[in-house]
Design a protein around this motif. Structure first.
Motif, PDB file in Angstrom:
ATOM      1  N   ALA A 213       0.813  -1.224   0.000  1.00  0.00           N
ATOM      2  CA  ALA A 213       0.000   0.000   0.000  1.00  0.00           C
ATOM      3  C   ALA A 213       0.843   1.268   0.000  1.00  0.00           C
ATOM      4  O   ALA A 213       0.390   2.318  -0.445  1.00  0.00           O
ATOM      5  CB  ALA A 213      -0.933  -0.004   1.216  1.00  0.00           C
ATOM      6  N   VAL A 214       2.092   1.181   0.508  1.00  0.00           N
ATOM      7  CA  VAL A 214       2.911   2.390   0.611  1.00  0.00           C
ATOM      8  C   VAL A 214       3.615   2.724  -0.698  1.00  0.00           C
ATOM      9  O   VAL A 214       4.171   3.806  -0.850  1.00  0.00           O
ATOM     10  CB  VAL A 214       3.982   2.235   1.719  1.00  0.00           C
ATOM     11  N   SER A 215       3.632   1.803  -1.654  1.00  0.00           N
ATOM     12  CA  SER A 215       4.342   2.043  -2.903  1.00  0.00           C
ATOM     13  C   SER A 215       3.567   2.998  -3.802  1.00  0.00           C
ATOM     14  O   SER A 215       2.334   3.009  -3.801  1.00  0.00           O
ATOM     15  CB  SER A 215       4.600   0.720  -3.642  1.00  0.00           C
ATOM     16  N   LEU A 216       4.293   3.762  -4.581  1.00  0.00           N
ATOM     17  CA  LEU A 216       3.680   4.833  -5.369  1.00  0.00           C
ATOM     18  C   LEU A 216       3.045   4.346  -6.667  1.00  0.00           C
ATOM     19  O   LEU A 216       2.382   5.125  -7.344  1.00  0.00           O
ATOM     20  CB  LEU A 216       4.726   5.905  -5.690  1.00  0.00           C
ATOM     21  N   ASN A 217       3.236   3.076  -7.030  1.00  0.00           N
ATOM     22  CA  ASN A 217       2.666   2.594  -8.288  1.00  0.00           C
ATOM     23  C   ASN A 217       1.647   1.472  -8.083  1.00  0.00           C
ATOM     24  O   ASN A 217       1.356   0.704  -8.997  1.00  0.00           O
ATOM     25  CB  ASN A 217       3.760   2.116  -9.244  1.00  0.00           C
ATOM     26  N   THR A 218       1.105   1.368  -6.870  1.00  0.00           N
ATOM     27  CA  THR A 218       0.080   0.354  -6.616  1.00  0.00           C
ATOM     28  C   THR A 218      -1.290   1.023  -6.480  1.00  0.00           C
ATOM     29  O   THR A 218      -1.411   2.232  -6.518  1.00  0.00           O
ATOM     30  CB  THR A 218       0.406  -0.435  -5.335  1.00  0.00           C
ATOM     31  N   GLY A 219      -2.314   0.189  -6.325  1.00  0.00           N
ATOM     32  CA  GLY A 219      -3.671   0.708  -6.169  1.00  0.00           C
ATOM     33  C   GLY A 219      -4.530   0.533  -7.399  1.00  0.00           C
ATOM     34  O   GLY A 219      -5.743   0.714  -7.348  1.00  0.00           O
ATOM     35  N   SER A 220      -3.923   0.184  -8.526  1.00  0.00           N
ATOM     36  CA  SER A 220      -4.695  -0.099  -9.730  1.00  0.00           C
ATOM     37  C   SER A 220      -4.045  -1.261 -10.468  1.00  0.00           C
ATOM     38  O   SER A 220      -2.861  -1.568 -10.263  1.00  0.00           O
ATOM     39  CB  SER A 220      -4.774   1.130 -10.645  1.00  0.00           C
ATOM     40  N   THR A 221      -4.814  -1.916 -11.331  1.00  0.00           N
ATOM     41  CA  THR A 221      -4.348  -3.122 -12.007  1.00  0.00           C
ATOM     42  C   THR A 221      -3.444  -2.796 -13.186  1.00  0.00           C
ATOM     43  O   THR A 221      -3.761  -1.925 -14.000  1.00  0.00           O
ATOM     44  CB  THR A 221      -5.550  -3.940 -12.520  1.00  0.00           C
ATOM     45  N   ALA A 222      -2.329  -3.498 -13.277  1.00  0.00           N
ATOM     46  CA  ALA A 222      -1.460  -3.384 -14.451  1.00  0.00           C
ATOM     47  C   ALA A 222      -2.064  -4.249 -15.553  1.00  0.00           C
ATOM     48  O   ALA A 222      -1.802  -5.445 -15.631  1.00  0.00           O
ATOM     49  CB  ALA A 222      -0.049  -3.841 -14.108  1.00  0.00           C
ATOM     50  N   GLU A 223      -2.874  -3.627 -16.398  1.00  0.00           N
ATOM     51  CA  GLU A 223      -3.637  -4.375 -17.390  1.00  0.00           C
ATOM     52  C   GLU A 223      -2.831  -4.691 -18.641  1.00  0.00           C
ATOM     53  O   GLU A 223      -3.184  -5.587 -19.397  1.00  0.00           O
ATOM     54  CB  GLU A 223      -4.896  -3.596 -17.781  1.00  0.00           C
ATOM     55  N   TYR A 224      -1.771  -3.930 -18.892  1.00  0.00           N
ATOM     56  CA  TYR A 224      -0.962  -4.122 -20.090  1.00  0.00           C
ATOM     57  C   TYR A 224       0.436  -4.578 -19.698  1.00  0.00           C
ATOM     58  O   TYR A 224       0.919  -4.289 -18.606  1.00  0.00           O
ATOM     59  CB  TYR A 224      -0.868  -2.831 -20.908  1.00  0.00           C
ATOM     60  N   ASN A 225       1.077  -5.274 -20.609  1.00  0.00           N
ATOM     61  CA  ASN A 225       2.442  -5.709 -20.385  1.00  0.00           C
ATOM     62  C   ASN A 225       3.405  -4.672 -20.954  1.00  0.00           C
ATOM     63  O   ASN A 225       3.208  -4.192 -22.074  1.00  0.00           O
ATOM     64  CB  ASN A 225       2.700  -7.051 -21.075  1.00  0.00           C
ATOM     65  N   ALA A 226       4.422  -4.333 -20.199  1.00  0.00           N
ATOM     66  CA  ALA A 226       5.424  -3.397 -20.706  1.00  0.00           C
ATOM     67  C   ALA A 226       6.200  -4.055 -21.836  1.00  0.00           C
ATOM     68  O   ALA A 226       6.400  -5.269 -21.854  1.00  0.00           O
ATOM     69  CB  ALA A 226       6.366  -2.992 -19.584  1.00  0.00           C
ATOM     70  N   VAL A 227       6.653  -3.251 -22.800  1.00  0.00           N
ATOM     71  CA  VAL A 227       7.349  -3.781 -23.967  1.00  0.00           C
ATOM     72  C   VAL A 227       8.652  -4.466 -23.548  1.00  0.00           C
ATOM     73  O   VAL A 227       8.905  -5.609 -23.872  1.00  0.00           O
ATOM     74  CB  VAL A 227       7.636  -2.653 -24.972  1.00  0.00           C
ATOM     75  N   SER A 228       9.505  -3.757 -22.832  1.00  0.00           N
ATOM     76  CA  SER A 228      10.737  -4.322 -22.288  1.00  0.00           C
ATOM     77  C   SER A 228      11.145  -3.438 -21.124  1.00  0.00           C
ATOM     78  O   SER A 228      10.770  -2.265 -21.066  1.00  0.00           O
ATOM     79  CB  SER A 228      11.855  -4.360 -23.333  1.00  0.00           C
ATOM     80  N   ASP A 280       8.954  -8.150 -16.032  1.00  0.00           N
ATOM     81  CA  ASP A 280       9.934  -9.221 -15.860  1.00  0.00           C
ATOM     82  C   ASP A 280      11.333  -8.623 -15.812  1.00  0.00           C
ATOM     83  O   ASP A 280      11.824  -8.108 -16.809  1.00  0.00           O
ATOM     84  CB  ASP A 280       9.820 -10.212 -17.023  1.00  0.00           C
ATOM     85  N   ILE A 281      11.974  -8.684 -14.659  1.00  0.00           N
ATOM     86  CA  ILE A 281      13.336  -8.147 -14.531  1.00  0.00           C
ATOM     87  C   ILE A 281      14.348  -9.252 -14.225  1.00  0.00           C
ATOM     88  O   ILE A 281      15.540  -8.982 -14.087  1.00  0.00           O
ATOM     89  CB  ILE A 281      13.421  -7.062 -13.432  1.00  0.00           C
ATOM     90  N   GLY A 282      13.871 -10.472 -14.170  1.00  0.00           N
ATOM     91  CA  GLY A 282      14.754 -11.576 -13.788  1.00  0.00           C
ATOM     92  C   GLY A 282      15.798 -11.916 -14.835  1.00  0.00           C
ATOM     93  O   GLY A 282      16.850 -12.471 -14.517  1.00  0.00           O
ATOM     94  N   SER A 283      15.531 -11.602 -16.090  1.00  0.00           N
ATOM     95  CA  SER A 283      16.442 -12.002 -17.163  1.00  0.00           C
ATOM     96  C   SER A 283      17.279 -10.836 -17.694  1.00  0.00           C
ATOM     97  O   SER A 283      17.923 -10.958 -18.737  1.00  0.00           O
ATOM     98  CB  SER A 283      15.633 -12.613 -18.319  1.00  0.00           C
ATOM     99  N   LEU A 284      17.287  -9.707 -16.993  1.00  0.00           N
ATOM    100  CA  LEU A 284      18.042  -8.549 -17.465  1.00  0.00           C
ATOM    101  C   LEU A 284      19.548  -8.808 -17.435  1.00  0.00           C
ATOM    102  O   LEU A 284      20.070  -9.420 -16.505  1.00  0.00           O
ATOM    103  CB  LEU A 284      17.743  -7.322 -16.599  1.00  0.00           C
ATOM    104  N   THR A 285      20.247  -8.329 -18.456  1.00  0.00           N
ATOM    105  CA  THR A 285      21.708  -8.387 -18.458  1.00  0.00           C
ATOM    106  C   THR A 285      22.255  -7.271 -17.563  1.00  0.00           C
ATOM    107  O   THR A 285      21.509  -6.404 -17.099  1.00  0.00           O
ATOM    108  CB  THR A 285      22.264  -8.192 -19.881  1.00  0.00           C
TER     109      THR A 285
END
Length: 485
Positions: A213-228, A280-285
């Protein structure tokens, strides 16, 4: 109520040229000062004109902006301009008033070279196929407050209730419902509160948008996937720079964060920030991690200033950097987590008694293997002594960081060398994070020499290094906020 007298621009036979960068406070101050004096000027954005920028670097041996010219006379940066004597300034003004632009004046873009800016591309990919399902589930009435381990878990639900709801609403059997729930977990729509993965049991879960709840980007659904991750962070950074430049006072000294809050561009920015929840940040170089987390850090600082106000004292700064956060890929990242946990390879930060991430912390998997000292010249913490705000790309991150370091060291806030006193005075960044620069005075000085741009300052340091016995001091660090209150 008094009104300011309108500025009457003077007629010039020559040209004043200001080489600048969007969002650069020193550039804005120089331009405001010229305007106040009624002196028209040509502005060249070095990011939009990289070839010209390289020519200016070659001419001036400086990587910083602004660089100011009166016809073919190089004045220097904003500090150089402000420190001109009355006689020097009068002479320069007389030069451009009465003399046309000489052939050896620095270059500006030709009219045909000015390209129309392409509209910024939307970074939304296709809408996630499970987005509607999550929106329906939010309205189901199943999400509520439940006790677990003698603690009330708000906005939670059991795995069993989610499975039963899926069976009833989607008309599927239990195995299919469990598979859907596992997919929702894999896509980072929900987080377990006490177990790993998904179980069809009384174990509790929470939607990621409700989980922090304290994070600035929560409170609504991430309906789209970011490109990269890299492109997404660059888009956030560019939009933040746009906000920054549009809501700054005419003199370039203060930023009106309150007016940013009401800007349509900020609303657009918040939508981009929401998409970080399931990124997805797990596969970042390594390069991708550097660009992504530097851009996100700088964006998060400004987002925090907009929503919470700028910290004004030591305690407020400590709280700000340890609490202002985003949810990224289902995990919470504060500013401290990003700087010290990720970019410094999980090293203790200022006033920290332990490393940011424990061995079992999933965020440790994303951290750099080794601390990258160059990040200290790319992170902007929102105060006047911080490095300038820029945008970084994964493809060119190493070169961009080297340029940022050289530019910071070229400035008077970063490094000063007094050959007569055999003294090198440095930003306190080098004192606070000395371990990142080798840990000893000798290694620090060698690191400085390696990263200084070709300039009189580097030659002075080379002279001092030949004879040794160099005193290292610290420059004052200006913690003044740039917030307009």
């Amino acid at each position: 109520m008094e009104t300011e007298e309108p500025v009457i621009m003077q007629q010039l036979a020559g040209r004043i040229t200001v080489y600048s960068l969007t969002g650069c406070l020193h550039c804005l101050r120089a331009k405001a000062h010229l305007t106040k004096m009624g002196l028209p000027f040509v502005e060249v954005n070095v990011k939009e004109n990289p070839e010209i920028h390289q020519q200016i670097i070659n001419l001036t041996a400086r990587l910083t902006v602004p660089q100011i010219y009166f016809n073919n006379i190089h004045v220097g940066g904003n500090n150089d301009f402000m420190n001109l004597s009355e006689e020097e300034l009068a002479s320069l003004i007389d030069t451009v008033k009465n003399n046309p632009v000489p052939l050896d004046a620095p270059p500006i873009p030709e009219p045909g070279d000015v390209k129309e800016k392409e509209p910024r591309k939307e970074l939304k990919s296709k809408r996630d196929e499970y987005a509607d399902l999550i929106l329906e589930f939010k309205e189901s009435g199943i999400i509520g407050n439940h006790w677990s381990c003698l603690r009330m878990q708000q906005n939670s639900f059991s795995g069993k209730k989610l499975v039963n709801w899926l069976m009833e609403q989607k008309n599927v059997d239990q195995d299919a419902a469990v598979d859907i729930a596992k997919e929702l977990s894999a896509r980072k729509y929900l987080n377990p509160l006490s177990v790993k993965g998904f179980e069809n049991s009384d174990a509790l879960y929470r939607l990621i948008e409700h989980d922090f709840a304290v994070s600035l980007n929560t409170g609504s659904t991430a309906e789209y996937n970011a490109v990269s991750a890299s492109k997404h962070s660059e888009a956030m950074r560019d939009l933040t720079l746009k906000l920054f430049s549009e809501h700054i006072t005419p003199d370039g000294k203060l930023v009106d964060y309150k007016s940013m809050l009401r800007s349509p561009a900020f609303e657009e920015y918040c939508k981009l920030a929401t998409l970080l929840q399931r990124l997805d940040i797990g596969s970042l170089t390594r390069k991708q991690k550097l660009a992504f987390f530097i851009n996100v850090y700088n964006a998060l600082v400004i987002h925090g200033n907009i929503k919470q106000g700028a910290p004004k004292n030591t305690w407020q700064r400590y709280k700000f950097f340890n609490s202002v956060s985003y949810v990224i890929g289902g995990e919470i990242f504060t500013l401290q987590d990003i700087e010290n946990g990720i970019l410094r390879g999980n090293r203790k930060g200022i006033a920290q008694i332990s490393r940011p991430f424990s061995k079992s912390d999933p965020r440790l998997q994303v951290a750099l293997e080794e601390a990258e000292p160059l990040i200290h010249f790319a992170l902007n913490c929102g105060v006047l002594s911080c490095p300038p705000i820029k945008t970084y790309s994964a493809e060119e991150i190493d070169q961009q960081l080297k340029i940022s370091a050289a530019a910071f060291l070229d400035g008077s806030d970063g490094c000063q060398i007094d050959v007569s006193k055999r003294e090198v005075r440095l930003s306190q960044i080098f004192k606070w994070y000395k371990i990142d620069f080798g840990g000893t005075d000798e290694r620090l000085l060698n690191w400085l020499f390696e990263h200084l741009g070709d300039s009189p300052k580097k030659k002075a340091l080379e002279e001092l290094l030949k004879h040794g016995d160099i005193k290292i001091g610290s420059l004052p660090y200006d913690w003044s906020t740039n917030s307009k209150d």
